[in-house]
Every structure is written in structure tokens, then in C-alpha cells.
Design an enzyme around this catalytic site. Structure first.
Site, PDB file in Angstrom:
ATOM      1  N   GLY A  20     -19.828  39.154  67.663  1.00 26.29           N
ATOM      2  CA  GLY A  20     -20.115  40.357  66.883  1.00 26.29           C
ATOM      3  C   GLY A  20     -21.173  40.123  65.819  1.00 26.29           C
ATOM      4  O   GLY A  20     -22.059  40.954  65.611  1.00 26.29           O
ATOM      5  N   CYS A  21     -21.091  38.993  65.152  1.00 29.45           N
ATOM      6  CA  CYS A  21     -22.051  38.667  64.092  1.00 29.45           C
ATOM      7  C   CYS A  21     -23.445  38.438  64.677  1.00 29.45           C
ATOM      8  O   CYS A  21     -24.446  38.844  64.096  1.00 29.45           O
ATOM      9  CB  CYS A  21     -21.581  37.453  63.306  1.00 29.45           C
ATOM     10  SG  CYS A  21     -19.981  37.745  62.497  1.00 29.45           S
TER      11      CYS A  21
END
Length: 150
Positions: free
Chosen positions: A45-46
């Protein structure tokens, strides 16, 4: 979670990036500043979030925005993350969580039924005078630039 909201004065933070350079709010006076907090470098996600911002950097530049990513990762992890994906913005290595806590994004989280303390994925858009113009709590990692530049 954060009590900062649109119209509040941004915290006068100070933190070191992946190369040991210090960044403060006053360094960005006269520019719009996007401070995006993410849980951990090199996680899916990051990575999606930071890559979306990278891929739209020309739009940010055209609108006088500077960007800073912040997590509690150490400088080596931030440097590896930045270099691996060629990010054109600094990543603060906020190991002591001073910037994270100044913005109020550290707190209880739940993942797969477990509760723990961690960074809440949150983005602050700060105007040229150091006032918060937007707080994005529901970050869409793959379309985050569009959320900011709306």
C-alpha cells in the site's frame, strides 16, 4: 487520532530525511506542502501511494507543491525505498515519532483481529502560509495524487 483540521496552523515540525538533511515547516514557506504519513516503507500500500505521487510529480510542481513522506522507518530503510522507486521527494525517517506525534497520526489500529499502535495513513495539505488546507484520512493509495489535486 489527529485533531488537526482544515484551517488549523500546521505543526512547526523538524525531521531528518533519508540522507540526514533536516526539513522544517519554515523551509517550505511560500510553497504548498503535502505531508503524507505512511505505515512502512516497501509495503504494497505504501509503495502504491508513493509511486502514484511520484508519477504525478509534474502536476504537483506545476501547482507549486512540495511533497514529503513520513514514516517511523530508519534512514537506511527510507533511503532504500526512495532509491528503489526513484522518488523525487524526501522521506523523513521519524524513528522518535516526533513529527508523527506532532501531526497526531499515531494511535491504535486493528489488523486481522489484532490491535496495536501504529501510524494512520493520513495526508495533510498545507498552504503557503502554513495553514492546513486539507486533511485526507481515507487515502486511496492508487489514486492519491487525484485526491490531493482535486
Amino acid at each position: 487520532m489527529t485533531t488537526l483540521k482544515k484551517g488549523d496552523k500546521a505543526p512547526n515540525f523538524s525531521g531528518n530525511d533519508q540522507d540526514g538533511n533536516t526539513h522544517t515547516l519554515s523551509n517550505y514557506k511560500g510553497k504548498k506542502l503535502v505531508v503524507f504519513f505512511y505505515p512502512k516503507a516497501n509495503t504494497p500500500g505504501c509503495t502504491a501511494e508513493a509511486c502514484d505521487l511520484r508519477d504525478n510529480i509534474e502536476q504537483f510542481n506545476a501547482h507549486n507543491y512540495a511533497l514529503i513522506g513520513v514514516s517511523a522507518d530508519n534512514a537506511k530503510a527510507q533511503s532504500n525505498f526512495k532509491n528503489k522507486y526513484d522518488f523525487p521527494f524526501p522521506l523523513l525517517a521519524d524513528e522518535d515519532k516526533s513529527v508523527i506525534q506532532a501531526f497526531g497520526v499515531w494511535g491504535p489500529k486493528k489488523f486481522m483481529g489484532k490491535e496495536y499502535d501504529g501510524i494512520h495513513r493520513t495526508t495533510f495539505v498545507i498552504n503557503e502560509e502554513g495553514i492546513i488546507d486539507d486533511v485526507i484520512l481515507e487515502v486511496k493509495t492508487k489514486n492519491h495524487a487525484a485526491q490531493i489535486l482535486k
